[in-house]
Write a protein that holds these residues in place. Sequence first.
Motif, PDB file in Angstrom:
ATOM      1  N   SER A  30       0.867  -1.182   0.000  1.00  0.00           N
ATOM      2  CA  SER A  30       0.000   0.000   0.000  1.00  0.00           C
ATOM      3  C   SER A  30       0.899   1.225   0.000  1.00  0.00           C
ATOM      4  N   TYR A  31       0.426   2.292  -0.675  1.00  0.00           N
ATOM      5  CA  TYR A  31       1.267   3.480  -0.807  1.00  0.00           C
ATOM      6  C   TYR A  31       0.384   4.699  -1.029  1.00  0.00           C
ATOM      7  N   THR A  32       0.964   5.862  -0.765  1.00  0.00           N
ATOM      8  CA  THR A  32       0.231   7.110  -0.982  1.00  0.00           C
ATOM      9  C   THR A  32       0.158   7.382  -2.474  1.00  0.00           C
ATOM     10  N   PRO A  33      -0.994   7.873  -2.946  1.00  0.00           N
ATOM     11  CA  PRO A  33      -1.166   8.016  -4.398  1.00  0.00           C
ATOM     12  C   PRO A  33      -0.301   9.099  -5.018  1.00  0.00           C
ATOM     13  N   ASN A  34      -0.022  10.144  -4.282  1.00  0.00           N
ATOM     14  CA  ASN A  34       0.723  11.257  -4.870  1.00  0.00           C
ATOM     15  C   ASN A  34       2.229  11.072  -4.722  1.00  0.00           C
ATOM     16  N   GLU A  35       2.678  10.910  -3.504  1.00  0.00           N
ATOM     17  CA  GLU A  35       4.112  10.783  -3.274  1.00  0.00           C
ATOM     18  C   GLU A  35       4.631   9.384  -3.582  1.00  0.00           C
ATOM     19  N   LYS A  36       3.699   8.407  -3.686  1.00  0.00           N
ATOM     20  CA  LYS A  36       4.055   6.995  -3.888  1.00  0.00           C
ATOM     21  C   LYS A  36       5.039   6.524  -2.821  1.00  0.00           C
ATOM     22  N   GLU A  37       4.728   6.902  -1.597  1.00  0.00           N
ATOM     23  CA  GLU A  37       5.505   6.427  -0.462  1.00  0.00           C
ATOM     24  C   GLU A  37       4.844   5.177   0.095  1.00  0.00           C
ATOM     25  N   ALA A  38       5.644   4.136   0.274  1.00  0.00           N
ATOM     26  CA  ALA A  38       5.106   2.859   0.741  1.00  0.00           C
ATOM     27  C   ALA A  38       4.693   2.964   2.197  1.00  0.00           C
ATOM     28  N   LEU A  39       3.456   2.569   2.459  1.00  0.00           N
ATOM     29  CA  LEU A  39       2.983   2.482   3.837  1.00  0.00           C
ATOM     30  C   LEU A  39       3.278   1.092   4.393  1.00  0.00           C
ATOM     31  N   THR A  40       2.926   0.058   3.585  1.00  0.00           N
ATOM     32  CA  THR A  40       3.197  -1.327   3.988  1.00  0.00           C
ATOM     33  C   THR A  40       3.694  -2.105   2.776  1.00  0.00           C
ATOM     34  N   VAL A  41       4.594  -3.035   3.023  1.00  0.00           N
ATOM     35  CA  VAL A  41       5.045  -4.002   2.020  1.00  0.00           C
ATOM     36  C   VAL A  41       5.054  -5.364   2.710  1.00  0.00           C
ATOM     37  N   GLN A  42       4.219  -6.277   2.211  1.00  0.00           N
ATOM     38  CA  GLN A  42       4.101  -7.596   2.836  1.00  0.00           C
ATOM     39  C   GLN A  42       4.316  -8.682   1.789  1.00  0.00           C
ATOM     40  N   ILE A  43       5.129  -9.694   2.143  1.00  0.00           N
ATOM     41  CA  ILE A  43       5.202 -10.881   1.288  1.00  0.00           C
ATOM     42  C   ILE A  43       3.798 -11.466   1.201  1.00  0.00           C
ATOM     43  N   HIS A  44       3.345 -11.689  -0.026  1.00  0.00           N
ATOM     44  CA  HIS A  44       1.939 -12.048  -0.231  1.00  0.00           C
ATOM     45  C   HIS A  44       1.575 -13.277   0.611  1.00  0.00           C
ATOM     46  N   PRO A  45       0.547 -13.166   1.440  1.00  0.00           N
ATOM     47  CA  PRO A  45       0.200 -14.278   2.340  1.00  0.00           C
ATOM     48  C   PRO A  45      -0.261 -15.537   1.607  1.00  0.00           C
ATOM     49  N   LEU A  46      -0.677 -15.409   0.343  1.00  0.00           N
ATOM     50  CA  LEU A  46      -1.143 -16.580  -0.406  1.00  0.00           C
ATOM     51  C   LEU A  46      -0.101 -17.095  -1.390  1.00  0.00           C
ATOM     52  N   SER A  47       1.083 -16.505  -1.388  1.00  0.00           N
ATOM     53  CA  SER A  47       2.122 -16.953  -2.320  1.00  0.00           C
ATOM     54  C   SER A  47       2.712 -18.282  -1.857  1.00  0.00           C
ATOM     55  N   TRP A  48       3.306 -19.029  -2.821  1.00  0.00           N
ATOM     56  CA  TRP A  48       3.948 -20.307  -2.510  1.00  0.00           C
ATOM     57  C   TRP A  48       5.271 -20.383  -3.254  1.00  0.00           C
ATOM     58  N   GLU A  49       6.131 -21.293  -2.831  1.00  0.00           N
ATOM     59  CA  GLU A  49       7.438 -21.435  -3.472  1.00  0.00           C
ATOM     60  C   GLU A  49       7.909 -22.883  -3.372  1.00  0.00           C
ATOM     61  N   HIS A  50       8.758 -23.281  -4.340  1.00  0.00           N
ATOM     62  CA  HIS A  50       9.348 -24.623  -4.367  1.00  0.00           C
ATOM     63  C   HIS A  50      10.788 -24.507  -4.852  1.00  0.00           C
ATOM     64  N   SER A  51      11.665 -25.290  -4.254  1.00  0.00           N
ATOM     65  CA  SER A  51      13.069 -25.297  -4.667  1.00  0.00           C
ATOM     66  C   SER A  51      13.435 -26.657  -5.248  1.00  0.00           C
ATOM     67  N   ASN A  52      14.613 -26.705  -5.898  1.00  0.00           N
ATOM     68  CA  ASN A  52      15.136 -27.935  -6.508  1.00  0.00           C
ATOM     69  C   ASN A  52      14.160 -28.545  -7.512  1.00  0.00           C
ATOM     70  N   ILE A  53      13.529 -27.692  -8.286  1.00  0.00           N
ATOM     71  CA  ILE A  53      12.625 -28.155  -9.335  1.00  0.00           C
ATOM     72  C   ILE A  53      13.441 -28.413 -10.598  1.00  0.00           C
ATOM     73  N   ASN A  54      13.285 -29.601 -11.189  1.00  0.00           N
ATOM     74  CA  ASN A  54      13.947 -29.887 -12.462  1.00  0.00           C
ATOM     75  C   ASN A  54      13.235 -29.138 -13.579  1.00  0.00           C
ATOM     76  N   SER A  55      14.024 -28.487 -14.418  1.00  0.00           N
ATOM     77  CA  SER A  55      13.409 -27.698 -15.485  1.00  0.00           C
ATOM     78  C   SER A  55      12.628 -28.566 -16.464  1.00  0.00           C
ATOM     79  N   ASN A  56      12.970 -29.869 -16.548  1.00  0.00           N
ATOM     80  CA  ASN A  56      12.203 -30.716 -17.466  1.00  0.00           C
ATOM     81  C   ASN A  56      10.820 -31.059 -16.923  1.00  0.00           C
ATOM     82  N   GLN A  57      10.488 -30.533 -15.728  1.00  0.00           N
ATOM     83  CA  GLN A  57       9.116 -30.663 -15.237  1.00  0.00           C
ATOM     84  C   GLN A  57       8.190 -29.650 -15.909  1.00  0.00           C
ATOM     85  N   ILE A  58       8.780 -28.717 -16.653  1.00  0.00           N
ATOM     86  CA  ILE A  58       7.979 -27.746 -17.405  1.00  0.00           C
ATOM     87  C   ILE A  58       7.719 -28.312 -18.787  1.00  0.00           C
TER      88      ILE A  58
END
Length: 441
Positions: free
Chosen positions: A115-143
């Motif tokens: 969230s940020y102010t519309p004019n100055e574009k100063e960030a009020l809050t920055v949060q890692i998205h609570p619904l985001s997910w991540e995986h490591s060591n994925i083989n590229s041939n899984q794509i």
Amino acid sequence: MKGNKKLVMGILSVSVVSLISLMLLILSGVGRFISPDKTNAAPAQLSKIAQPTTTANNTIEGVVMSVSDSTINLENILTNQDISIQIVASTKITDKYNKEIPLSQIGMGEIVKASYTPNEKEALTVQIHPLSWEHSNINSNQIQLNKLTIGTRIASVSDVKIILGDGNEQLSDLSVIDDYDKLFIKGLNDQVYSIKIMEGSSFIKLVDLPATSGRLEINNNRQILDVANNDLIGIEAGTHHLALFIDEYDPIILDSVSIETGQVYELSATGIKQKEYTVTVQVNNNKKPYELYVDDYYYDMGEQILLPKGDYTLDIVSEGFQDYSQVFRVSNNMMLYPILTPVAEPEVTPEVTPEVTPEPQVTPEPQASSGDYTINFNTIPEGAAIFVDGEYLGVTPISAKLGEGIYKIELELAGYERYSTTIIIEKAEVRTNYLYMLIPQ
């Protein structure tokens, strides 16, 4: 006394009137305070209209494209628009569980809500998205086909916002990812938005191949059938079992080959041994000594002959027999049955003497009649026309009644070279079975 009484009564009357007047005055003031008239209400209304309004702050769900101590650049995952917001002292930075964290934990590729102010574009809050997910060591041939499969999760990679190399450099698109790269991915719902190469692929390069047909086996569970295109073959870093099979050559087997990340391992076929086949030669020359040559290379009598696939010339020299020569083709283990033709003895002209000697009576030795022995002829393949002394006998396999003597045998079969040889039938040692291998044209 009576006069004093009147005076007191007068004073009391004045006091009562004064008290009543004071009470009325007080009540009048209180009423005016509680219920102001219209004249006094107008300034209050004007004051209310002139009061400034408060504008709502902006919010965004986006992927961090770059970050510094004072600025975060985001790409909106809904509109694909870029925006830069300023980090100030009052900016609250939190993880997905709303716990405050330092800005250093927000890196490129992170999915955030801000969230940020519309004019100055100063960030009020920055949060890692609570619904985001991540995986490591994925083989590229899984794509495959713009889909990434991770267990039961299938996520689209059609709208990836950022791809980072193993040095954190930004890459152009999915085509730069090799088949065996190790990936770290982040996404939201069923969409992948961020990909980072954690560990690059290693490669195998085949060099000095003597032929273009063959295959490479990796760890007994992967085959590369096209070894002729000379492309780099992607492989995970680690220890591998490699087996290279080239047609008509002995295999190259390599156990425990260690390949580092990003390394191009050259698998060389230099010195690979060509596969050899056993050629057995059974010479029919009444067991007389002979010299045998294959393409002018001498072999002792009975020596094993090992030859690679190809065409060769067999030459045999034996005293008392005509020199023998035959072209043959090796494609597998095989046997040859060359029959040597005896050299005809020259006729001797008797000396003429003046004495007349009566011609002695000579009793001719009995000759074996035709048809004394059954001789069996066959060929590989069967069905060849056979001629004995120029006369057509039939097609193989076939048997013939032949007496003692020397016979010229000729074999013909479409698609194969004409074969000609000589056999000797003697009473002392009669061979009754002959098998000839025909050579394709």
